[in-house]
Design a protein around this motif. Structure first.
Motif, PDB file in Angstrom:
ATOM      1  N   LEU A   1       1.521   9.085 -55.727  1.00  0.00           N
ATOM      2  CA  LEU A   1       1.305   9.300 -57.009  1.00  0.00           C
ATOM      3  C   LEU A   1      -0.151   9.809 -57.278  1.00  0.00           C
ATOM      4  O   LEU A   1      -0.435  10.722 -58.254  1.00  0.00           O
ATOM      5  N   TYR A   2      -1.253   9.206 -56.577  1.00  0.00           N
ATOM      6  CA  TYR A   2      -2.281   9.498 -56.522  1.00  0.00           C
ATOM      7  C   TYR A   2      -2.606  11.158 -56.063  1.00  0.00           C
ATOM      8  O   TYR A   2      -3.435  11.904 -57.084  1.00  0.00           O
ATOM      9  N   MET A   3      -2.051  11.459 -55.139  1.00  0.00           N
ATOM     10  CA  MET A   3      -2.414  12.946 -54.641  1.00  0.00           C
ATOM     11  C   MET A   3      -1.752  13.664 -55.916  1.00  0.00           C
ATOM     12  O   MET A   3      -2.344  14.906 -55.726  1.00  0.00           O
ATOM     13  N   LYS A   4      -0.551  13.464 -56.468  1.00  0.00           N
ATOM     14  CA  LYS A   4       0.098  14.460 -57.194  1.00  0.00           C
ATOM     15  C   LYS A   4      -0.238  14.515 -58.467  1.00  0.00           C
ATOM     16  O   LYS A   4      -0.192  15.691 -59.513  1.00  0.00           O
ATOM     17  N   ALA A   5      -1.141  13.327 -58.820  1.00  0.00           N
ATOM     18  CA  ALA A   5      -1.654  13.165 -60.419  1.00  0.00           C
ATOM     19  C   ALA A   5      -2.644  14.253 -60.673  1.00  0.00           C
ATOM     20  O   ALA A   5      -3.503  14.469 -59.844  1.00  0.00           O
TER      21      ALA A   5
ATOM     22  N   LEU B   1      -2.534  17.667 -56.135  1.00  0.00           N
ATOM     23  CA  LEU B   1      -1.980  18.425 -55.134  1.00  0.00           C
ATOM     24  C   LEU B   1      -0.439  18.828 -55.661  1.00  0.00           C
ATOM     25  O   LEU B   1       0.242  17.861 -56.182  1.00  0.00           O
ATOM     26  N   ALA B   2       0.030  19.992 -54.882  1.00  0.00           N
ATOM     27  CA  ALA B   2       1.522  20.230 -55.091  1.00  0.00           C
ATOM     28  C   ALA B   2       2.345  19.123 -54.257  1.00  0.00           C
ATOM     29  O   ALA B   2       1.682  18.660 -53.362  1.00  0.00           O
TER      30      ALA B   2
ATOM     31  N   ALA C   1       1.568  17.051 -51.028  1.00  0.00           N
ATOM     32  CA  ALA C   1       1.331  15.461 -51.044  1.00  0.00           C
ATOM     33  C   ALA C   1       2.215  15.138 -49.931  1.00  0.00           C
ATOM     34  O   ALA C   1       1.923  13.958 -49.139  1.00  0.00           O
ATOM     35  N   SER C   2       3.285  15.460 -49.669  1.00  0.00           N
ATOM     36  CA  SER C   2       4.533  15.021 -48.932  1.00  0.00           C
ATOM     37  C   SER C   2       3.902  15.167 -47.530  1.00  0.00           C
ATOM     38  O   SER C   2       4.049  14.211 -46.655  1.00  0.00           O
ATOM     39  N   ASP C   3       3.220  16.269 -47.273  1.00  0.00           N
ATOM     40  CA  ASP C   3       2.802  16.556 -45.851  1.00  0.00           C
ATOM     41  C   ASP C   3       1.808  15.608 -45.526  1.00  0.00           C
ATOM     42  O   ASP C   3       1.461  15.225 -44.483  1.00  0.00           O
ATOM     43  N   ILE C   4       0.687  15.301 -46.435  1.00  0.00           N
ATOM     44  CA  ILE C   4      -0.149  14.337 -46.007  1.00  0.00           C
ATOM     45  C   ILE C   4       0.319  12.953 -46.038  1.00  0.00           C
ATOM     46  O   ILE C   4      -0.174  12.171 -45.134  1.00  0.00           O
ATOM     47  N   TYR C   5       1.079  12.598 -46.804  1.00  0.00           N
ATOM     48  CA  TYR C   5       1.833  11.361 -46.693  1.00  0.00           C
ATOM     49  C   TYR C   5       2.465  11.001 -45.433  1.00  0.00           C
ATOM     50  O   TYR C   5       2.332  10.219 -44.706  1.00  0.00           O
TER      51      TYR C   5
ATOM     52  N   VAL D   1     -13.911   5.360 -53.697  1.00  0.00           N
ATOM     53  CA  VAL D   1     -14.861   6.432 -54.245  1.00  0.00           C
ATOM     54  C   VAL D   1     -14.857   7.712 -53.919  1.00  0.00           C
ATOM     55  O   VAL D   1     -15.638   8.620 -54.131  1.00  0.00           O
ATOM     56  N   SER D   2     -13.829   8.141 -53.049  1.00  0.00           N
ATOM     57  CA  SER D   2     -13.637   9.448 -52.848  1.00  0.00           C
ATOM     58  C   SER D   2     -12.683  10.285 -53.406  1.00  0.00           C
ATOM     59  O   SER D   2     -11.512  10.054 -53.961  1.00  0.00           O
ATOM     60  N   GLY D   3     -12.968  11.598 -53.675  1.00  0.00           N
ATOM     61  CA  GLY D   3     -12.005  12.517 -54.148  1.00  0.00           C
ATOM     62  C   GLY D   3     -11.416  13.311 -53.021  1.00  0.00           C
ATOM     63  O   GLY D   3     -11.240  12.506 -51.922  1.00  0.00           O
ATOM     64  N   TYR D   4     -10.965  14.526 -53.118  1.00  0.00           N
ATOM     65  CA  TYR D   4     -10.359  15.238 -51.882  1.00  0.00           C
ATOM     66  C   TYR D   4     -11.389  15.939 -51.222  1.00  0.00           C
ATOM     67  O   TYR D   4     -11.769  17.227 -51.432  1.00  0.00           O
ATOM     68  N   GLY D   5     -11.941  15.267 -50.159  1.00  0.00           N
ATOM     69  CA  GLY D   5     -13.044  15.729 -49.491  1.00  0.00           C
ATOM     70  C   GLY D   5     -13.088  15.100 -48.060  1.00  0.00           C
ATOM     71  O   GLY D   5     -12.165  14.357 -47.694  1.00  0.00           O
ATOM     72  N   PRO D   6     -14.377  15.211 -47.442  1.00  0.00           N
ATOM     73  CA  PRO D   6     -14.508  14.753 -46.216  1.00  0.00           C
ATOM     74  C   PRO D   6     -14.372  13.007 -46.151  1.00  0.00           C
ATOM     75  O   PRO D   6     -13.640  12.523 -45.241  1.00  0.00           O
TER      76      PRO D   6
END
Length: 579
Positions: free
Chosen positions: A33-37, A51-52, A56-60, A104-109
């Motif tokens: 949910l977090y990745m898709k929101a 994320l598309a 999101a499914s790939d990362i999950y 505390v992170s977004g989509y990054g390292p």
């Protein structure tokens, strides 16, 4: 009463695992949910990664696969170097840090570093706490209660899995995603503290087995397995596009190819371990390996709960809360508010993928919340007055507009259904098998596993029916479809998962116990990656029943395979375990 006739260390491990699973399943319940929101301009803390669905499914799928692949390493290190208690503490601390990092992170390292900490930490924690449970029952006084002990231990897992989603829903709806992830970290640290406080009751179970003549050193063993795995992973990532052209893959994405290729040398390691073994060790390992192969199908189906079934709950399930129940839902933190008024929303297709505009960017237009996309216009609540759309509205008007919003059950709460059924059904399952044991007709542990797979196959047919009743998702369906499928698969889970842990702890050669537990989790890992692949197909099939029918066939084939092997498995268990 629950722990009567069981070792004193069982409550220590029960509650430690309960808190660990609280964090694990809290994170898992909101991860997709977090990745898709998308972004939330009004409340940035509630913004997701945007994320598309397929990304999101790939990362999950990759995350849930790796988190169960590392137990191979964690089991080996505990067997030969660290001991089980030290490995559990280190693993728990790493997982707590990982969950806190997601806060505390977004989509990054930092996002990927946090996932890595959870993956490594789980590898040290998960196989070794299960091994300690098994070791507690090596004493003759408790040996006959081992299956029941694992069922009780498994109930602790699911108490954590049940409670966590209410905490996640309240925190992410009230404060934002970061607070929910932080709660997972706090839960993990509580579990570590409880484990340390009760460690005196499990000292006797923490025994490092001496290596036998001919056993490879840990460094050489890891190099033998993961060196080739790295080479195969690189081949899976780079070779398909080199051979077939840019964008070519074997299993849908480059990460799928890399992971499944990397599993080949790890799988071969277990085969070679059996081939090199002699006598009793060879027979014991040879009995376990086919079980490992068959249960891949179960995990491929079961862990779609965090992706495909979460998508079904989010997009295709009626979640409106009756006004009379809103106060109770708010008290437990389970209310998600959506607006029926017109606002700028991203246009998506039937599968949730953004529709690109002429400039290639996602199309946006005025419309209601996407929840109402497959709700007929005449069944939607009336939109709020235009004043509610004004950004500079006074506080009193804002409060009135909030009351006009539609209140929904938060999507992640559906993940608690499985935990609820485990807690509800465990005493009945344990009592049923105890009754059969007293009458001397209790099925063998492998027979219980095959029964679990048959029941799992039946659970997928519930969702097949749901796709037809909802006209392939063009109308929202009753929540009873998800409740039903979770109820059936939970019964299958109780016949399979704790029984599998018990079987590995009983049948593994003594010096390979944690390593073979790592093999069980390798099967889980491969199944989990397949769950991500299958969930990705959910957005591609023209009729959504396709994925659920694949699930049905896979579970049925796996169950039939174990049934055909039962005579051999019973012979080995009778010879070495007296069962």
């Amino acid at each position: 009463m629950l722990f009567r006739n069981h070792p004193r260390g069982l409550p220590v491990l029960f509650f430690s695992e309960m808190w660990e699973r609280f964090g694990f399943y809290l994170m898992l319940g909101i991860f997709t949910l977090y990745m898709k929101a998308g972004a939330d301009a009004a409340t940035p803390a509630k913004s997701g990664l945007g994320l598309a669905p397929q990304d999101a499914s790939d990362i999950y799928g990759t995350y849930i696969a790796l988190v169960y692949l590392t137990p191979f390493i964690g089991g080996l290190l505990a067997d030969r170097v660290l001991g089980y208690r030290k490995a559990i503490v280190i693993g728990g601390v790493l997982m707590g840090l990982g969950y806190s990092g997601l806060a505390v992170s977004g989509y990054g390292p930092l996002f990927f570093l946090s996932l890595l900490l959870i993956i490594v930490g789980n590898g040290l924690f998960k196989p070794n706490i299960s091994t300690l449970v098994g070791n507690l029952y090596n004493n003759e006084e408790y040996r006959s209660f081992k299956d029941a002990g694992f069922n009780i231990f498994y109930m602790g897992i699911n108490i954590g899995g049940f409670v966590c989603n209410f905490v996640a829903a309240y925190l992410r709806n009230t404060y934002g995603w970061g607070y929910a992830f932080l709660a997972a970290g706090v839960g993990m640290f509580i579990g570590v503290a409880w484990f340390l406080a009760g460690t005196k009751h499990i000292v006797e179970a923490d025994v490092i087995k001496p290596a036998a003549p001919g056993d490879q050193p840990v460094g050489a063993l890891l190099g033998q397995v993961f060196g080739p795995a790295a080479v195969f992973a690189a081949a899976g990532w780079f070779l398909p596009p080199l051979i077939g052209g840019p964008g070519t893959t074997v299993f849908g994405t480059a990460s799928n190819d890399a992971f499944l290729f990397a599993c080949l040398p790890v799988t071969y390691f277990y085969y070679s371990l059996w081939r090199r073994s002699q006598g009793e060790d060879r027979e014991r390992i040879g009995a376990l390996l086919p079980i490992f192969g068959a249960v891949i199908a179960f995990w491929a189906i079961f862990h779609q709960n965090g992706d495909a079934l979460t998508t079904w709950a989010d997009r295709y399930t009626r979640r409106e809360i009756p006004e009379v129940a809103v106060p109770f839902a708010e008290a437990v933190g389970g209310v998600q508010r959506v607006d029926t008024g017109l606002r700028m929303v991203t246009i998506t297709d039937d599968h949730g993928n953004p529709v690109p505009g002429p400039d290639g960017e996602p199309r946006k237009e005025l419309g209601p919340d996407p929840y109402f996309d497959n709700v007929p216009v005449d069944r939607r609540p009336p939109p709020p007055p235009p004043a509610c759309a004004a950004e500079d509205r006074p506080a009193a008007t804002a409060a009135e507009c909030e009351q006009l919003q539609t209140k929904l059950v938060s999507t992640e709460l559906f993940q608690s259904i499985n935990g609820f059924f485990v807690i509800l059904l465990t005493p009945f399952v344990v009592g049923f098998f105890a009754l059969l044991r007293r009458r001397r007709i209790e099925p063998s542990t492998p027979a219980k596993i095959s029964l679990g797979l048959f029941i799992t196959a039946l659970s997928t047919l519930v969702m097949v029916a749901a796709t037809f009743v909802t006209h392939n998702g063009h109308e929202k369906g009753s929540a009873l479809w998800l409740i039903g499928t979770y109820g059936v698969i939970t019964l299958g889970e109780l016949c399979l998962s704790p029984m599998g842990l018990s079987l590995v702890s009983k049948l593994s050669p003594a010096r390979f116990t944690a390593l073979m537990m790592g093999g069980w989790f390798l099967s889980t890992s491969i199944g989990n990656k397949l769950s991500g692949i299958l969930s990705g197909l959910f957005t591609l099939f023209e009729h959504k029943s396709g994925v659920f029918l694949i699930n049905f066939v896979g579970a049925l084939v796996a169950a039939s395979t174990i049934v055909l092997m039962l005579p051999r498995l019973r012979r080995v268990m009778s010879k070495y375990l007296g069962e």
